[in-house]
Design an enzyme around this catalytic site. Structure first.
Site, PDB file in Angstrom:
ATOM      1  N   ASN A  15       0.891  -1.166   0.000  1.00 41.80           N
ATOM      2  CA  ASN A  15       0.000   0.000   0.000  1.00 41.80           C
ATOM      3  C   ASN A  15       0.930   1.218   0.000  1.00 41.80           C
ATOM      4  O   ASN A  15       1.552   1.533   1.011  1.00 41.80           O
ATOM      5  CB  ASN A  15      -0.874  -0.040   1.241  1.00 41.80           C
ATOM      6  CG  ASN A  15      -2.052   0.907   1.229  1.00 41.80           C
ATOM      7  OD1 ASN A  15      -2.685   1.112   2.261  1.00 41.80           O
ATOM      8  ND2 ASN A  15      -2.378   1.498   0.098  1.00 41.80           N
ATOM      9  N   ASN A  66      -6.446  10.625  -1.045  1.00 43.12           N
ATOM     10  CA  ASN A  66      -6.631   9.432  -1.871  1.00 43.12           C
ATOM     11  C   ASN A  66      -6.227   9.694  -3.318  1.00 43.12           C
ATOM     12  O   ASN A  66      -6.092  10.846  -3.750  1.00 43.12           O
ATOM     13  CB  ASN A  66      -8.091   8.977  -1.830  1.00 43.12           C
ATOM     14  CG  ASN A  66      -8.495   8.430  -0.484  1.00 43.12           C
ATOM     15  OD1 ASN A  66      -7.709   7.753   0.176  1.00 43.12           O
ATOM     16  ND2 ASN A  66      -9.722   8.707  -0.070  1.00 43.12           N
ATOM     17  N   CYS A  75      -5.724   6.369   7.861  1.00 44.52           N
ATOM     18  CA  CYS A  75      -5.142   5.295   7.066  1.00 44.52           C
ATOM     19  C   CYS A  75      -4.057   4.640   7.903  1.00 44.52           C
ATOM     20  O   CYS A  75      -3.043   5.275   8.214  1.00 44.52           O
ATOM     21  CB  CYS A  75      -4.568   5.842   5.761  1.00 44.52           C
ATOM     22  SG  CYS A  75      -3.713   4.606   4.769  1.00 44.52           S
ATOM     23  N   ASN A  77      -1.970   1.998   7.215  1.00 40.10           N
ATOM     24  CA  ASN A  77      -0.713   1.808   6.502  1.00 40.10           C
ATOM     25  C   ASN A  77      -0.021   3.144   6.269  1.00 40.10           C
ATOM     26  O   ASN A  77       1.206   3.255   6.365  1.00 40.10           O
ATOM     27  CB  ASN A  77      -0.944   1.093   5.170  1.00 40.10           C
ATOM     28  CG  ASN A  77      -1.317  -0.363   5.360  1.00 40.10           C
ATOM     29  OD1 ASN A  77      -0.791  -1.049   6.213  1.00 40.10           O
ATOM     30  ND2 ASN A  77      -2.247  -0.835   4.547  1.00 40.10           N
ATOM     31  N   ASN A 163     -12.596   6.200   9.825  1.00 40.13           N
ATOM     32  CA  ASN A 163     -13.202   6.244   8.503  1.00 40.13           C
ATOM     33  C   ASN A 163     -14.200   5.087   8.394  1.00 40.13           C
ATOM     34  O   ASN A 163     -14.152   4.140   9.170  1.00 40.13           O
ATOM     35  CB  ASN A 163     -12.125   6.163   7.403  1.00 40.13           C
ATOM     36  CG  ASN A 163     -11.227   4.947   7.561  1.00 40.13           C
ATOM     37  OD1 ASN A 163     -11.316   4.197   8.520  1.00 40.13           O
ATOM     38  ND2 ASN A 163     -10.340   4.742   6.607  1.00 40.13           N
ATOM     39  N   ASN A 194     -15.261   2.245   2.626  1.00 46.63           N
ATOM     40  CA  ASN A 194     -14.359   1.157   2.280  1.00 46.63           C
ATOM     41  C   ASN A 194     -15.145  -0.146   2.422  1.00 46.63           C
ATOM     42  O   ASN A 194     -16.040  -0.248   3.266  1.00 46.63           O
ATOM     43  CB  ASN A 194     -13.164   1.134   3.233  1.00 46.63           C
ATOM     44  CG  ASN A 194     -12.390   2.439   3.228  1.00 46.63           C
ATOM     45  OD1 ASN A 194     -11.578   2.690   2.350  1.00 46.63           O
ATOM     46  ND2 ASN A 194     -12.652   3.299   4.219  1.00 46.63           N
ATOM     47  N   ARG A 212     -12.099   3.104  -0.521  1.00 42.41           N
ATOM     48  CA  ARG A 212     -12.794   4.315  -0.957  1.00 42.41           C
ATOM     49  C   ARG A 212     -11.789   5.283  -1.584  1.00 42.41           C
ATOM     50  O   ARG A 212     -10.792   5.643  -0.990  1.00 42.41           O
ATOM     51  CB  ARG A 212     -13.464   4.964   0.261  1.00 42.41           C
ATOM     52  CG  ARG A 212     -14.190   6.260  -0.001  1.00 42.41           C
ATOM     53  CD  ARG A 212     -14.708   6.867   1.282  1.00 42.41           C
ATOM     54  NE  ARG A 212     -13.643   7.125   2.242  1.00 42.41           N
ATOM     55  CZ  ARG A 212     -13.797   7.836   3.351  1.00 42.41           C
ATOM     56  NH1 ARG A 212     -14.979   8.351   3.670  1.00 42.41           N
ATOM     57  NH2 ARG A 212     -12.785   8.028   4.169  1.00 42.41           N
ATOM     58  N   CYS A 220      -4.764  -2.574   3.590  1.00 41.65           N
ATOM     59  CA  CYS A 220      -5.511  -1.474   4.193  1.00 41.65           C
ATOM     60  C   CYS A 220      -5.535  -1.699   5.701  1.00 41.65           C
ATOM     61  O   CYS A 220      -6.141  -2.656   6.179  1.00 41.65           O
ATOM     62  CB  CYS A 220      -6.934  -1.418   3.639  1.00 41.65           C
ATOM     63  SG  CYS A 220      -7.967  -0.146   4.416  1.00 41.65           S
ATOM     64  N   GLY A 221      -4.859  -0.828   6.446  1.00 42.30           N
ATOM     65  CA  GLY A 221      -4.752  -1.009   7.891  1.00 42.30           C
ATOM     66  C   GLY A 221      -6.071  -0.862   8.617  1.00 42.30           C
ATOM     67  O   GLY A 221      -6.433  -1.694   9.453  1.00 42.30           O
ATOM     68  N   THR A 222      -6.812   0.211   8.303  1.00 42.10           N
ATOM     69  CA  THR A 222      -8.099   0.383   8.971  1.00 42.10           C
ATOM     70  C   THR A 222      -9.073  -0.702   8.542  1.00 42.10           C
ATOM     71  O   THR A 222      -9.915  -1.144   9.326  1.00 42.10           O
ATOM     72  CB  THR A 222      -8.699   1.770   8.675  1.00 42.10           C
ATOM     73  OG1 THR A 222      -8.800   1.961   7.248  1.00 42.10           O
ATOM     74  CG2 THR A 222      -7.853   2.878   9.279  1.00 42.10           C
TER      75      THR A 222
END
Length: 283
Positions: A15, A66, A75, A77, A163, A194, A212, A220-222
């Protein structure tokens, strides 16, 4: 004439992000500049841009842009990449760093190895099941393992990790590319969302994320955090344990407390290159 600016490229499990240090000027970039930087043919190429800005609440403030020019509140990452950048350019080896984000001030613990920071453990804050940017925001009731309107047979869990996320347990991972674009813009999510497609394994999760504003990404960490939260709430995996979450780019470790008060994320981070670009002027 376009302005020259030094940029730094980092990634967390593939990422990838362009880092711009704007602490001296305090001026953020705009959507057009973000799209240009992320363009993999005409710009640098990245999933997003991390603008590092001054902060009175932490070492710095991170703004996540983004690839489509929109701004993400948070985010995981990207935050690991920002922490590595901040440490790499500080000349110090702090045990903890506070970084201001759109999800609040988050405490990060750098992990050191050859070449400086090789991983970061992040206190991601609480997972919220009721929030203005989730379907539950209009009813006050959590949207947990509930039918997704307009998608017969599809059950989802909405999680706010700073998010919005829609987590789909036991969905084919290959469905992400087909269903992701429409679900990202589902009308139940006022700020878009997302979308996580999750396979529950005996010892963890395998996840593909439609992000998203980015589309399919390597990690994607979150999204990993939201997926772990949904699995714990469904009693498919235990709370208070370090859970493996495997994404296309590799593994993250997530710990979900029973009360969802402070989700922890642990994962690697790497520096790629630095250079100078002729960044289009803000208009």
């Amino acid at each position: 004439m376009d302005a020259s600016e030094r940029i730094f490229k980092y990634h967390g499990l593939g990422n990838d992000f362009v880092v711009l240090d704007r602490r001296r000027t305090g001026v953020d970039i705009n959507a057009e500049q973000s799209r240009w930087l992320c363009d993999r043919r005409r710009g640098i190429g990245a999933d997003g841009v991390l603008a590092i800005l001054p902060s009175s609440r932490g070492l710095a403030r991170m703004v996540v842009h983004n690839a489509d020019g929109s701004i993400a509140e948070m985010c995981g990452n990207g935050l690991r990449c920002a922490v590595k950048y901040l440490v790499d350019h500080s000349g110090q080896h702090p045990a903890l760093i506070d970084v201001e984000t759109g999800a609040g001030v988050l405490t990060c613990e750098p992990g050191y190895g050859d070449g400086g920071v090789v991983g970061v453990d992040i206190s991601m804050g609480p997972a919220r099941m009721v929030a203005a940017n989730l379907p539950s925001g209009t009813t006050g009731q959590p949207f947990v393992n509930a039918p997704v309107p307009g998608h017969e047979g599809l059950l989802g869990t909405a999680v706010n990790m700073g998010n919005p996320h829609l987590v789909l347990l036991d969905q084919p991972l290959e469905a992400a590319e087909r269903l992701g674009p429409g679900l990202e813009r589902h009308p139940a999510f006022p700020d878009r969302t997302n979308v996580e497609f999750v396979r529950v394994d005996e010892d963890g999760l395998t996840v593909v994320v439609w992000e998203r504003g980015c589309g399919l990404t390597q990690a994607c960490g979150t999204g990993a955090c939201a997926s772990a939260v949904a699995a714990v709430l469904a009693k498919r995996l235990p709370s208070n344990a370090w859970l493996r979450v495997t994404l296309p780019g590799g593994d993250l470790r997530i710990r979900v407390p029973e009360d969802l008060s402070d989700i922890r994320l642990r994962g690697p981070v790497a520096f790629v290159f630095e250079g100078v670009v002729a960044l289009p002027r803000a208009r």
